[in-house]
Write a protein that holds these residues in place. Structure first.
Motif, mmCIF file in Angstrom:
data_model
loop_
_atom_site.group_PDB
_atom_site.id
_atom_site.type_symbol
_atom_site.label_atom_id
_atom_site.label_comp_id
_atom_site.label_asym_id
_atom_site.label_seq_id
_atom_site.Cartn_x
_atom_site.Cartn_y
_atom_site.Cartn_z
ATOM 1 N N ALA A 119 18.904 61.992 32.831
ATOM 2 C CA ALA A 119 18.114 61.500 31.621
ATOM 3 C C ALA A 119 18.342 59.894 31.424
ATOM 4 N N VAL A 120 19.597 59.730 31.373
ATOM 5 C CA VAL A 120 20.264 58.343 30.793
ATOM 6 C C VAL A 120 19.699 57.614 31.780
ATOM 7 N N ARG A 121 19.935 57.716 33.001
ATOM 8 C CA ARG A 121 19.557 56.945 34.162
ATOM 9 C C ARG A 121 18.030 56.561 33.956
ATOM 10 N N ASP A 122 17.007 57.409 34.149
ATOM 11 C CA ASP A 122 15.776 57.515 34.091
ATOM 12 C C ASP A 122 15.200 56.815 32.533
ATOM 13 N N ARG A 123 15.868 57.191 31.546
ATOM 14 C CA ARG A 123 15.319 56.459 30.178
ATOM 15 C C ARG A 123 15.634 54.917 30.559
ATOM 16 N N ILE A 124 16.789 54.594 30.921
ATOM 17 C CA ILE A 124 16.961 52.977 30.964
ATOM 18 C C ILE A 124 16.008 52.373 32.335
ATOM 19 N N ALA A 125 16.158 53.120 33.237
ATOM 20 C CA ALA A 125 15.048 52.436 34.476
ATOM 21 C C ALA A 125 13.461 52.429 34.068
ATOM 22 N N ARG A 126 13.178 53.499 33.124
ATOM 23 C CA ARG A 126 11.698 53.521 32.504
ATOM 24 C C ARG A 126 11.737 52.174 31.717
ATOM 25 N N ARG A 127 12.351 52.072 30.638
ATOM 26 C CA ARG A 127 12.396 51.124 29.656
ATOM 27 C C ARG A 127 12.368 49.613 30.364
ATOM 28 N N LEU A 128 13.027 49.664 31.565
ATOM 29 C CA LEU A 128 12.948 48.392 31.984
ATOM 30 C C LEU A 128 11.680 47.928 32.979
ATOM 31 N N ALA A 129 11.490 49.161 33.486
ATOM 32 C CA ALA A 129 10.307 48.983 34.418
ATOM 33 C C ALA A 129 9.080 48.763 33.671
ATOM 34 N N ARG A 130 8.856 49.386 32.545
ATOM 35 C CA ARG A 130 7.874 49.236 31.429
ATOM 36 C C ARG A 130 7.680 47.943 31.237
ATOM 37 N N THR A 131 8.859 47.340 30.376
ATOM 38 C CA THR A 131 9.034 46.043 29.975
ATOM 39 C C THR A 131 8.595 44.976 31.309
ATOM 40 N N ALA A 132 9.150 45.332 32.558
ATOM 41 C CA ALA A 132 8.857 44.417 33.595
ATOM 42 C C ALA A 132 7.388 44.410 33.688
ATOM 43 N N ARG A 133 6.715 45.727 33.857
ATOM 44 C CA ARG A 133 5.499 45.643 34.016
ATOM 45 C C ARG A 133 4.667 44.811 33.105
ATOM 46 N N LEU A 134 4.864 44.889 31.900
ATOM 47 C CA LEU A 134 3.997 44.423 30.743
ATOM 48 C C LEU A 134 4.289 42.796 30.787
ATOM 49 N N THR A 135 5.545 42.458 30.851
ATOM 50 C CA THR A 135 5.909 41.080 30.683
ATOM 51 C C THR A 135 5.655 40.311 31.987
ATOM 52 N N LEU A 136 5.730 40.903 33.154
ATOM 53 C CA LEU A 136 5.622 40.098 34.394
ATOM 54 C C LEU A 136 4.334 40.404 35.051
ATOM 55 N N ARG A 137 3.451 41.120 34.333
ATOM 56 C CA ARG A 137 2.193 41.541 35.200
ATOM 57 C C ARG A 137 2.330 42.173 36.337
ATOM 58 N N LEU A 138 3.254 43.152 36.189
ATOM 59 C CA LEU A 138 3.091 43.789 37.623
ATOM 60 C C LEU A 138 2.670 45.188 37.545
ATOM 61 N N SER A 139 2.364 45.818 38.523
ATOM 62 C CA SER A 139 1.912 47.118 38.858
ATOM 63 C C SER A 139 2.990 47.931 38.480
ATOM 64 N N PRO A 140 2.657 49.239 38.159
ATOM 65 C CA PRO A 140 3.937 50.176 37.969
ATOM 66 C C PRO A 140 4.642 50.315 39.252
ATOM 67 N N LYS A 141 4.292 50.299 40.498
ATOM 68 C CA LYS A 141 5.210 50.561 41.557
ATOM 69 C C LYS A 141 5.896 49.145 41.737
ATOM 70 N N GLU A 142 5.207 48.197 41.407
ATOM 71 C CA GLU A 142 5.934 46.776 41.763
ATOM 72 C C GLU A 142 6.933 46.770 40.630
ATOM 73 N N ALA A 143 6.936 47.133 39.294
ATOM 74 C CA ALA A 143 7.771 47.255 38.362
ATOM 75 C C ALA A 143 9.148 48.056 38.573
ATOM 76 N N VAL A 144 8.866 49.078 39.344
ATOM 77 C CA VAL A 144 9.711 50.043 39.742
ATOM 78 C C VAL A 144 10.566 49.484 40.561
ATOM 79 N N ALA A 145 9.858 48.774 41.777
ATOM 80 C CA ALA A 145 10.567 48.130 42.907
ATOM 81 C C ALA A 145 11.454 46.855 42.308
ATOM 82 N N ALA A 146 10.825 46.096 41.487
ATOM 83 C CA ALA A 146 11.721 45.091 40.891
ATOM 84 C C ALA A 146 12.665 45.384 40.292
ATOM 85 N N VAL A 147 12.722 46.652 39.457
ATOM 86 C CA VAL A 147 13.973 47.027 38.751
ATOM 87 C C VAL A 147 15.006 47.376 39.557
#
Length: 187
Positions: free
Chosen positions: A115-143
């Motif tokens: 839960a901790v790992r996923d919370r942090i990863a989701r938060r960072l991936a969501r931010t990356a997706r919105l800020t960096l204009r990445l698709s959800p899969k690209e954001a997860v890959a970037a993180v």
């Protein structure tokens, strides 16, 4: 006290063996306890591995990992998380990486740790997706890819191949340049 000795020995052997399961006879010998005592504390190998994860995640959480991930500036959040993870890996070695990536632990990760790992990863991936204009899969890959920078740098510091001060500097520069490279041209 004996539980801690077992965890210390198991962690050291995990770094030597590079994966799971651990030979409990070696853990017992290194900890100066009987194999039966290990089973009393940790009935299964996943129980032992999860105790190591809980310990490492508790240290990172106490150091402010979740607060770092929640920082409003996405670049600051990513850098702060990378800095904290580097420090954790430099101190203890790549314990978290080894356990989380080990096929032996598939489906066996402690739910609280996941839960901790996923919370942090989701938060960072969501931010990356919105800020960096990445698709959800690209954001997860970037993180995931960005996580390897503090992980490998910390591993090198832990192994004595790199001084901590230089590891911190490289970590900051590599995370910063990676984020800048992913930043869309807004002009």
């Amino acid at each position: 006290m004996r539980r801690e000795r077992i965890l210390e020995a198991a962690e050291a052997l995990l770094l030597v063996h590079g994966g799971l399961p651990l030979p409990l006879a070696e853990v017992a010998q290194a900890a100066g306890v009987s194999k039966a005592l290990i089973y009393a504390y940790f009935p299964t190998q996943p129980d032992l591995a999860n105790a190591l994860l809980v310990r490492r995640f508790a240290e990172m959480t106490a150091a402010g990992l979740e607060a770092a991930a929640a920082r409003p500036d996405p670049f600051d959040a990513a850098q702060a998380c990378a800095d904290l993870y580097l420090e954790a890996v430099a101190k203890a070695g790549p314990v978290v990486h080894i356990i989380l990536r080990d096929p032996f632990m598939a489906g066996r990760i402690d739910p609280a740790v996941a839960a901790v790992r996923d919370r942090i990863a989701r938060r960072l991936a969501r931010t990356a997706r919105l800020t960096l204009r990445l698709s959800p899969k690209e954001a997860v890959a970037a993180v995931s890819l960005l996580t390897t920078i503090p992980e490998e740098t910390g591993r090198m510091v832990h192994a004595g191949d790199l001084p901590l001060t230089r590891g911190r500097e490289l970590n900051r520069r590599l995370i910063g340049s990676s984020l800048r490279a992913l930043t869309p041209d807004l002009g």
